[in-house]
Design a protein around this motif. Structure first.
Motif, PDB file in Angstrom:
ATOM      1  N   SER A 123       1.062  -1.144  -0.133  1.00 15.22           N
ATOM      2  CA  SER A 123      -0.114  -0.029   0.022  1.00 15.22           C
ATOM      3  C   SER A 123       1.041   1.164   0.446  1.00 15.22           C
ATOM      4  O   SER A 123       0.737   2.301  -0.548  1.00 15.22           O
ATOM      5  CB  SER A 123      -1.185  -0.092   1.267  1.00 15.22           C
ATOM      6  OG  SER A 123      -1.323  -1.157   1.107  1.00 15.22           O
ATOM      7  N   GLU A 159       0.988   3.967  -2.975  1.00 12.04           N
ATOM      8  CA  GLU A 159       1.004   5.709  -3.195  1.00 12.04           C
ATOM      9  C   GLU A 159       1.624   6.228  -3.556  1.00 12.04           C
ATOM     10  O   GLU A 159       2.549   7.228  -3.882  1.00 12.04           O
ATOM     11  CB  GLU A 159       1.022   6.263  -1.127  1.00 12.04           C
ATOM     12  CG  GLU A 159      -0.858   5.055  -0.290  1.00 12.04           C
ATOM     13  CD  GLU A 159      -0.359   5.774   0.826  1.00 12.04           C
ATOM     14  OE1 GLU A 159       0.109   6.717   1.077  1.00 12.04           O
ATOM     15  OE2 GLU A 159      -1.044   4.971   1.334  1.00 12.04           O
ATOM     16  N   ALA A 211       1.747   6.746  -6.642  1.00  8.97           N
ATOM     17  CA  ALA A 211      -0.291   6.746  -7.225  1.00  8.97           C
ATOM     18  C   ALA A 211      -0.259   7.339  -8.975  1.00  8.97           C
ATOM     19  O   ALA A 211       1.211   8.554  -9.314  1.00  8.97           O
ATOM     20  CB  ALA A 211      -0.369   8.347  -6.242  1.00  8.97           C
TER      21      ALA A 211
END
Length: 118
Positions: A51, A55, A58
């Motif tokens: 995760s 990010e 992104a």
């Protein structure tokens, strides 16, 4: 001293007089090892790392793919840890069952201590 393999190596303690020829010590060792591995797999935090990488990336195709992978990865680790835990419980239970069975069989085969007949 336990039974020997064809090479003469001690293969561990078996139940009773080895009527069922089951290495209960090996079952118990496997249960302990599987339990430890279950805890280790269950504590893996790879989803959080995935995760975080998502990010950081992104807006890119790789970031989007990582974002989609985090949840299935977490679920896979959880399921595998559960499977290992179940294997550990089964091995431990089987060791107990084999020990009980051998004791029951040995008791049924034993001659009465008063010298009478069975």
């Amino acid at each position: 001293m336990g039974p020997k393999d064809p090479a003469g190596t001690d293969t561990g303690t078996r139940t009773g007089d080895a009527l069922l020829s089951v290495d209960v010590d090996a079952l118990r060792a496997f249960a302990a090892s599987a339990s430890e591995e279950s805890a280790a797999v269950g504590s893996i935090e790879s989803a959080a790392r995935v995760s975080a990488a998502a990010e950081a990336l992104a807006g890119s195709a790789v970031g989007a793919a990582l974002a989609r992978a985090a949840r299935p990865l977490r679920e896979a680790h959880s399921a595998f840890a559960g499977d290992l835990s179940g294997m550990a419980r089964s091995a431990s239970s089987n060791a107990d069952d084999f020990t009980q069975a051998e004791e029951t069989i040995a008791g049924a085969m034993a001659w009465p201590t008063d010298g009478g007949t069975r």
